[in-house]
Design an enzyme around this catalytic site. Structure first.
Site, PDB file in Angstrom:
ATOM      1  N   ASP A 144     -19.927   7.995  36.739  1.00 31.12           N
ATOM      2  CA  ASP A 144     -19.896   9.463  36.595  1.00 31.12           C
ATOM      3  C   ASP A 144     -20.531  10.224  37.762  1.00 31.12           C
ATOM      4  O   ASP A 144     -21.312  11.164  37.552  1.00 31.12           O
ATOM      5  CB  ASP A 144     -20.560   9.888  35.268  1.00 31.12           C
ATOM      6  CG  ASP A 144     -19.842   9.344  34.039  1.00 31.12           C
ATOM      7  OD1 ASP A 144     -18.864   8.584  34.201  1.00 31.12           O
ATOM      8  OD2 ASP A 144     -20.271   9.656  32.911  1.00 31.12           O
ATOM      9  N   LYS A 173     -13.225   8.246  30.478  1.00 34.80           N
ATOM     10  CA  LYS A 173     -13.790   8.153  29.131  1.00 34.80           C
ATOM     11  C   LYS A 173     -14.130   9.544  28.628  1.00 34.80           C
ATOM     12  O   LYS A 173     -14.217  10.487  29.423  1.00 34.80           O
ATOM     13  CB  LYS A 173     -15.049   7.274  29.153  1.00 34.80           C
ATOM     14  CG  LYS A 173     -16.128   7.854  30.064  1.00 34.80           C
ATOM     15  CD  LYS A 173     -17.272   6.905  30.266  1.00 34.80           C
ATOM     16  CE  LYS A 173     -18.328   7.526  31.140  1.00 34.80           C
ATOM     17  NZ  LYS A 173     -18.930   8.754  30.616  1.00 34.80           N
ATOM     18  N   CYS A 198     -25.171   7.868  30.472  1.00 37.67           N
ATOM     19  CA  CYS A 198     -24.011   7.012  30.736  1.00 37.67           C
ATOM     20  C   CYS A 198     -24.366   5.719  31.464  1.00 37.67           C
ATOM     21  O   CYS A 198     -23.754   4.681  31.207  1.00 37.67           O
ATOM     22  CB  CYS A 198     -22.930   7.811  31.448  1.00 37.67           C
ATOM     23  SG  CYS A 198     -22.250   9.069  30.324  1.00 37.67           S
TER      24      CYS A 198
HETATM   25  C1  VGL Z   1     -23.109  12.167  30.548  1.00 39.32           C
HETATM   26  C2  VGL Z   1     -23.904  13.607  28.963  1.00 39.32           C
HETATM   27  C3  VGL Z   1     -22.625  13.971  28.612  1.00 39.32           C
HETATM   28  C4  VGL Z   1     -23.408  11.169  31.621  1.00 39.32           C
HETATM   29  C5  VGL Z   1     -21.810  12.487  30.203  1.00 39.32           C
HETATM   30  O1  VGL Z   1     -22.553  10.942  32.505  1.00 39.32           O
HETATM   31  O2  VGL Z   1     -24.518  10.601  31.593  1.00 39.32           O
HETATM   32  N1  VGL Z   1     -24.142  12.717  29.910  1.00 39.32           N
HETATM   33  N2  VGL Z   1     -21.586  13.405  29.230  1.00 39.32           N
END
Ligand code: VGL
Ligand code: ZN
Length: 204
Positions: free
Chosen positions: A8, A106, A151
């Protein structure tokens, strides 16, 4: 065979983004310099529809960072982030992306959040990442990216459960909350994961 999984590393998690992770941008030069050490570089991308129930905006009267429940699981309500097809969902432009062989998306199911790159939070559905990696003979998984306490953490726990030797590169991650990262770090180590620094890799 050694794989680097970039979790991410997207604009919305960068300073100024919709769900900014403090110092999230500082991991990018570290990650870029590490990539040549790996046989395979992979990435995940948080990729939500506007109707996603992890967004506070989809719950009347709720504010970001308040708690709710989704399908019986505790859920932090987030600011709208990583909307499919928006620049906020793009990989950060400073990230060297040419070596990324595949990107697993995702968070596409509006009814449940999906922190791990392997499964959604309710384990309703697999992304196929574990089988993809096994199909390539990957034994060792190195994790970098954002956020360390969400994540990256959930991906590390699933990687351990899937039987990969799992390393978290600590100077190539940043957390939303230091307190929750401290707990996540302990849990990763208790379950057999290793916390390393990028210098440990560059040295050998
Ligand atoms: C994430 C919160 C919501 C992350 C993704 O990538 O850690 N955190 N969506
Ligand atoms: Zn998300």
């Amino acid at each position: 065979m050694k794989v680097l999984l970039l979790v991410d590393i997207q604009n919305d998690f960068m300073p100024g983004g919709a769900l900014a992770v403090p110092e999230g941008d500082l991991i990018i030069p570290v990650v870029n310099s590490l990539q040549s050490q790996f046989d395979l570089v992979m990435a995940t991308q948080d990729w939500h529809p506007a109707s996603h129930k992890s967004f506070a905006s989809n719950h009347e009267g709720k504010n970001p960072f308040e708690m709710t429940e989704l399908l019986g699981l505790p859920q932090v309500l987030w600011p709208d982030h990583c909307l499919q097809g928006t620049s906020g969902a793009d990989l950060a432009p400073a990230l060297e992306a040419n070596k990324i062989e595949a990107i697993f998306r995702k968070g596409t199911n509006p009814d449940i959040d999906s922190y791990s790159g392997f499964y959604d939070n309710g384990r309703l559905k697999s992304t196929g990442l574990a089988d993809y990696l096994r199909g390539k003979g990957v034994m060792q998984l190195y994790l970098a990216g954002l956020a360390a306490d969400y994540c990256v953490y959930y991906s590390a726990i699933d990687a351990l459960q899937e039987g990969f030797e799992t390393f978290v590169i600590e100077n190539a991650i940043r957390a939303i909350s230091q307190e929750s990262y401290a707990a996540a770090r302990n849990d990763i180590q208790e379950k057999g994961g290793k916390i390393i620094q990028s210098s440990d890799l560059l040295a050998n």
